[in-house]
Design a protein around this motif. Structure first.
Motif, short mmCIF file in Angstrom:
data_model
loop_
_atom_site.label_atom_id
_atom_site.label_comp_id
_atom_site.label_asym_id
_atom_site.label_seq_id
_atom_site.Cartn_x
_atom_site.Cartn_y
_atom_site.Cartn_z
N MET A 1 35.05 53.77 37.17
CA MET A 1 35.69 52.60 37.82
C MET A 1 36.59 53.04 38.98
N GLN A 2 36.51 52.27 40.04
CA GLN A 2 37.35 52.53 41.22
C GLN A 2 38.33 51.36 41.40
N ASP A 3 39.25 51.50 42.34
CA ASP A 3 40.25 50.44 42.60
C ASP A 3 39.57 49.08 42.76
N GLU A 4 38.47 49.10 43.50
CA GLU A 4 37.74 47.87 43.78
C GLU A 4 37.30 47.16 42.49
N ASN A 5 36.85 47.95 41.51
CA ASN A 5 36.41 47.37 40.24
C ASN A 5 37.59 46.82 39.45
N ILE A 6 38.73 47.47 39.61
CA ILE A 6 39.92 47.00 38.89
C ILE A 6 40.33 45.65 39.48
N VAL A 7 40.26 45.53 40.79
CA VAL A 7 40.68 44.28 41.45
C VAL A 7 39.64 43.17 41.24
N PHE A 8 38.38 43.46 41.45
CA PHE A 8 37.36 42.39 41.42
C PHE A 8 36.55 42.34 40.12
N GLY A 9 36.85 43.22 39.20
CA GLY A 9 36.12 43.20 37.92
C GLY A 9 35.03 44.26 37.88
N GLY A 10 34.77 44.77 36.68
CA GLY A 10 33.84 45.89 36.58
C GLY A 10 32.56 45.55 35.82
N GLU A 11 32.35 44.28 35.48
CA GLU A 11 31.18 43.95 34.65
C GLU A 11 29.86 44.25 35.35
N LYS A 12 29.85 43.97 36.65
CA LYS A 12 28.61 44.20 37.40
C LYS A 12 28.24 45.69 37.39
N LYS A 13 29.27 46.50 37.59
CA LYS A 13 29.05 47.94 37.60
C LYS A 13 28.59 48.44 36.22
N LEU A 14 29.13 47.82 35.20
CA LEU A 14 28.75 48.21 33.84
C LEU A 14 27.28 47.88 33.57
N LYS A 15 26.88 46.68 33.98
CA LYS A 15 25.47 46.30 33.81
C LYS A 15 24.56 47.28 34.53
N GLN A 16 24.96 47.61 35.74
CA GLN A 16 24.18 48.57 36.53
C GLN A 16 24.06 49.91 35.80
N ALA A 17 25.19 50.33 35.24
CA ALA A 17 25.21 51.63 34.55
C ALA A 17 24.30 51.60 33.33
#
Ligand code: CFM
Length: 546
Positions: free
Chosen positions: A121-137
């Motif tokens: 997770m990066q700053d951007e995910n903390i601010v805008f949410g990390g669910e999308k990145k998690l799905k991708q992972a």
């Protein structure tokens, strides 16, 4: 050079050292810490404060909830692909840090232990949410490795920003057609890694255990709960069970596989090794399937014999009883031969141990076998029942931190074929004969009078105790190791075994005796002078008295 003390007449009353330690603390803190220190009277019920928040800034040995869930309970499992949802630093605990060994069935069988999967997770995910990145992972991991199951672990920021790992897991389970499940094991979720154990137990019970009903493959089927294959411990135990003809269905979770978790409910008996980390699954399996559990210990040759014989007694089969007796006699003879040469060199030495939630107790059996005296011991994150015995459970005050962790309500399975009425009856019958189920007496009854028992010891307390007791050996972990050794006291790591081991079972006992000989029957420690004794050091003092 550290001058040794003489303890042949018994241990000194530790009240002097308790007040010396606590007088350095501000009032409120002193009061709190005193409740975590007990001068042991083995035959009396004594209350110790445990499983409460650490005083901030005190330099605790404890770890976090995420470490307990991801690192401890799930870490040793090889074929569940485990994704850490969080900043990359948290994955330190996901990357082979506990010396978990594993033996996949074949060379090509899945083994993800050497990998560390993280959403980074990066700053951007903390601010805008990390669910999308998690799905991708999850999708990426599935494409690359096509695992049977994927587990998602939440780190602190995930809970703070509100990413719903469970909803994501459900969605991905649907999309990919494999088991995907999440853990709300944010580091701050509980007061220590102990909360992470409970969370791990709950989710494995909900999402994995019981998924596959398997036909019986052995006459005597057991699970081993709370054995994590540190330093190859599980391999030694597997060897013993196999020879005895006991079918070890599933170990939670040393040298384990996903499939074995799924059919663990087809066992006849659960053996609980580390009570702290896994008593939840043992209790839930009994409620749902009627499978009883007993407490066992395979640390120490005597304890190994006792536990194996207790298992044989449960099955009450003449052939098994004979085989177990044979194995124990043969192995004990090997152990005795080594002990006879080592014990005279280490007998009368002294040790202190501050470890985890079960080993500070289990290892006392090994020390007893060598005639090494335990002066003081404590757990990092155990609960009162691990100190005082399970009979205190009804009296333990449930505080807000504990209430924060889900307590599953479990009832009898609706699948009649899976309910083990035969075992319920067997348990009742054996109990009449004095056989003990679901019981654990805790550490304190086994310790000597006046032994100092301390929960969640701090760094300062560690130093003061070493000054006071001048032990021959200190047992703890890597964080403590080098400070203690620079003070002239050898430290044995009981978490990672200092890359030694196994120490479980009979071969393990032999390894441990040899290690004690190496560490204690040497003069090298007398040559160490702590650098702070000859060089200037910075001294600080408290200015508040809160
Ligand atoms: Fe149980 Fe453990 Fe332990 Fe534990 Fe641990 Fe461990 Fe431990 Mo380190 S599950 S309580 S959280 S036996 S990692 S394998 S050695 S502190 S005493």
């Amino acid at each position: 050079m550290v001058k040794k003390k003489d303890y042949t007449a018994g241990l000194p009353d530790p009240s002097e050292i308790i007040s010396e330690i606590t007088k350095q603390y501000p009032g409120k803190i002193a009061k709190k810490r005193k409740k975590a220190m007990v001068s042991n009277v083995p035959e009396e019920d004594q209350e110790i404060q445990a499983n409460v928040r650490t005083v901030p800034g005190i330099i605790t040995q404890r770890g976090c909830t995420y470490a307990g869930c991801r690192g401890v309970v799930l870490g040793p499992t090889r074929d569940i692909l485990q994704i850490v949802h969080g900043p990359i630093g948290c994955s330190f605990y996901a990357w082979l840090t506990r010396r978990n060994q594993t033996k996949p069935e074949t060379e090509t069988s899945e083994n993800f232990i050497p990998y560390a999967f993280s959403t980074d997770m990066q700053d951007e995910n903390i601010v805008f949410g990390g669910e999308k990145k998690l799905k991708q992972a999850i999708r990426e991991a599935f494409e690359l490795f096509s695992p049977k199951a994927i587990a998602v672990f939440s780190t602190c920021p995930v809970g703070l920003i509100g990413d719903d790992v469970h909803a994501v897991s459900r969605e991905m389970k649907e999309e990919l057609g494999i088991n995907v499940f999440g853990f709300s094991c944010e580091g701050y979720r509980g007061v220590s890694q102990s909360a992470g154990h409970h969370i791990a137990n709950n989710q494995i019970f909900k999402h994995v255990l019981g998924n596959t009903d398997r036909e019986r493959t052995g006459k005597f089927q057991i699970n081993l709960l709370g054995e994590y294959n540190i330093g190859g411990d599980a391999f030694e135990l597997e060897r013993l069970f196999e020879e005895a003809g006991i079918e070890l269905l599933s170990t939670f979770s040393g040298n384990s596989s996903y499939d074995s978790f799924e059919y663990a409910h087809t066992a006849d008996l659960n053996i609980v090794m580390c009570h702290r980390s896994i008593n939840y699954i043992a209790e839930m399996m009994e409620l749902k399937y009627g499978i009883p559990w007993i407490k066992g210990n395979f640390i120490g040759a005597g304890s190994t014999t006792k536990t194996l014989k207790k298992i044989a007694e449960f099955f009450d089969d003449a052939e098994l009883t004979k085989k177990v007796a044979e194995i124990c006699a043969r192995e004990e003879a090997k152990v005795e031969a080594v002990k006879a040469s080592i014990k005279p060199k280490v007998e009368g030495k002294t040790a202190m141990m501050f470890v985890g939630g079960s080993r500070a107790h289990h290892y006392q059996d090994l020390f007893e076998e060598l005639g090494i005296k335990v002066l003081s011991a404590g757990y990092e994150f155990a609960h009162r029942d691990d100190y005082e015995g399970r009979h205190v459970i009804p009296n333990i005050k449930i505080d807000a931190d504990t209430r924060n962790i889900e307590e599953l309500s479990v009832s009898k399975t609706e699948n009649e074929a899976l309910w083990r009425q035969d075992l319920v009856e067997k348990k009742a019958e054996l109990e009449k004969k004095g056989y003990e189920f679901s019981s654990y007496e805790g550490m304190m009854p086994q310790m000597e009078k006046n032994a100092l028992v301390i929960d969640d010891i701090s760094h300062w307390e560690t130093e003061k105790l070493i000054e006071f007791y001048k032990p021959d050996l200190f047992c703890a972990g890597i964080k403590e190791k080098y400070v203690v050794q620079k003070g002239g006291v050898p430290l044995k790591q009981l978490h990672s075994y200092d890359y030694g081991g196994p120490y479980a079972g009979f071969e393990g006992a032999i390894n441990f005796y040899k290690e004690m000989e190496r560490m204690l029957a040497t003069n090298v420690w007398k040559l160490v002078d702590a650098p702070w004794k000859s060089e200037p050091e910075i001294v600080g003092s408290m200015t508040i008295n809160a």
